[in-house]
Design a protein around this motif. Structure first.
Motif, short mmCIF file in Angstrom:
data_model
loop_
_atom_site.label_atom_id
_atom_site.label_comp_id
_atom_site.label_asym_id
_atom_site.label_seq_id
_atom_site.Cartn_x
_atom_site.Cartn_y
_atom_site.Cartn_z
N HIS A 1 0.74 -1.16 -0.02
CA HIS A 1 0.07 0.05 0.02
C HIS A 1 0.81 1.27 0.01
O HIS A 1 0.61 2.27 -0.76
CB HIS A 1 -0.96 0.09 1.13
CG HIS A 1 -1.59 1.41 1.52
ND1 HIS A 1 -2.64 1.64 0.64
CD2 HIS A 1 -1.25 2.25 2.51
CE1 HIS A 1 -2.95 2.96 1.40
NE2 HIS A 1 -2.26 3.36 2.05
N TYR B 1 -1.75 3.79 -7.21
CA TYR B 1 -3.14 4.01 -7.44
C TYR B 1 -3.51 4.79 -8.30
O TYR B 1 -4.79 4.57 -8.87
CB TYR B 1 -3.61 4.40 -5.94
CG TYR B 1 -3.40 3.30 -4.92
CD1 TYR B 1 -3.55 2.17 -5.10
CD2 TYR B 1 -2.87 3.82 -3.63
CE1 TYR B 1 -3.84 1.09 -4.11
CE2 TYR B 1 -2.91 2.94 -2.48
CZ TYR B 1 -3.22 1.60 -2.78
OH TYR B 1 -3.14 0.56 -1.72
N GLN C 1 -8.16 4.22 -2.32
CA GLN C 1 -6.90 3.71 -2.55
C GLN C 1 -6.52 2.76 -1.40
O GLN C 1 -5.99 2.66 -0.30
CB GLN C 1 -6.02 5.13 -1.78
CG GLN C 1 -6.03 6.01 -2.94
CD GLN C 1 -4.95 7.30 -2.75
OE1 GLN C 1 -4.11 7.30 -2.17
NE2 GLN C 1 -5.06 8.24 -3.49
N ASN C 2 -6.98 1.55 -2.04
CA ASN C 2 -6.84 0.21 -1.18
C ASN C 2 -6.73 -0.61 -2.21
O ASN C 2 -7.50 -1.04 -3.07
CB ASN C 2 -8.27 0.08 -0.51
CG ASN C 2 -8.61 -1.24 0.24
OD1 ASN C 2 -8.61 -2.12 -0.48
ND2 ASN C 2 -8.24 -1.17 1.61
N LYS C 3 -5.77 -1.57 -1.99
CA LYS C 3 -5.41 -2.71 -2.85
C LYS C 3 -6.44 -3.59 -3.18
O LYS C 3 -6.71 -3.91 -4.37
CB LYS C 3 -4.26 -3.60 -2.40
CG LYS C 3 -2.95 -2.90 -2.35
CD LYS C 3 -1.96 -3.68 -1.90
CE LYS C 3 -1.52 -4.99 -2.65
NZ LYS C 3 -0.20 -5.42 -2.34
N GLU C 4 -7.26 -4.09 -2.20
CA GLU C 4 -8.40 -4.98 -2.62
C GLU C 4 -9.49 -4.30 -3.14
O GLU C 4 -10.08 -5.02 -4.13
CB GLU C 4 -8.88 -5.64 -1.34
CG GLU C 4 -7.97 -6.31 -0.52
CD GLU C 4 -6.63 -5.65 0.23
OE1 GLU C 4 -6.86 -4.55 0.63
OE2 GLU C 4 -5.81 -6.48 0.38
N THR C 5 -10.01 -3.17 -3.01
CA THR C 5 -10.89 -2.47 -3.80
C THR C 5 -10.60 -2.22 -5.15
O THR C 5 -11.49 -2.36 -5.94
CB THR C 5 -11.05 -1.03 -2.94
OG1 THR C 5 -11.48 -1.09 -1.38
CG2 THR C 5 -11.96 -0.22 -3.64
#
Length: 156
Positions: A28, A43, A81-85
C-alpha cells in the motif's frame, strides 16, 4: 467466437492477469506514494485503467459513456486507495469490457470510427486497451524496482 474476438479477449485477459500480479506484489505504501512528488502514484494509474476500461465497455456495447470524468491526469480518490478495492474494480471493469467485446457483432467491431482525431475501429480500440494496461504494468514494474524488487511478478 470469431478469431478476431478470441484475439481481443485473449489480449485483455492476459493484460488484466499480468497487471493484477504486479499490483498484488506492491505494498500500500509504495502504491500510494508519488515518486519525486510529481509522478502519479500506482493507485492513480490503476484507477485510470478502471475508468477507461469501464468507458470502453460502454462504447463497445453501443452505450454513451458520458463526459470524461476527470480534469487533467486521472487521480485515484482517497477512499479508493486500497489494494483489494482497486483490484476488484479493475477486474470488474475489465470483465465488463471483455463481455462487451464477446457480445458485440463482428460488424460493430470492424466498423470505422474515430479516436483522438484518427481513423479507428472498436476492435483497434479494444486492442489499445490491452496495450494500455500493459503500459501501466510497466509503470508498476518500475515502482517495484525503485523499491528494491526486481522480480517479474507478472510471469508468476
Amino acid at each position: 467466437m470469431s478469431v478476431l474476438k478470441q484475439h481481443i479477449v485473449g489480449a485483455l485477459h492476459e493484460a488484466k492477469n499480468c497487471y493484477l500480479k504486479d499490483f498484488a506484489a506492491l505494498s500500500h505504501d509504495v502504491l500510494a506514494k508519488s515518486p519525486g512528488g510529481a509522478a502519479r502514484s500506482g493507485y492513480d494509474f490503476t484507477y485510470e485503467i478502471c475508468v477507461v476500461n469501464d468507458r470502453f465497455a460502454k462504447i463497445i456495447a453501443g452505450e454513451n459513456p458520458g463526459e470524461w470524468p476527470c480534469d487533467g491526469w486521472v487521480t485515484c480518490p482517497a477512499e479508493k486507495q486500497n489494494k483489494e478495492t482497486l483490484a476488484a474494480e479493475l477486474t470488474e471493469a475489465t470483465d465488463r469490457f471483455i463481455a462487451a467485446v464477446e457480445s458485440a457483432s463482428e460488424e460493430s467491431l470492424l466498423a470505422p470510427t474515430e479516436s483522438m482525431g484518427q481513423p479507428s475501429s472498436n476492435s483497434k480500440l479494444a486492442f489499445r486497451m490491452a496495450v494500455h494496461m500493459m503500459y501501466h504494468t510497466g509503470q508498476l514494474n518500475y515502482l517495484q524496482s525503485l523499491n528494491g524488487d526486481d522480480d517479474m511478478h507478472w510471469m508468476d
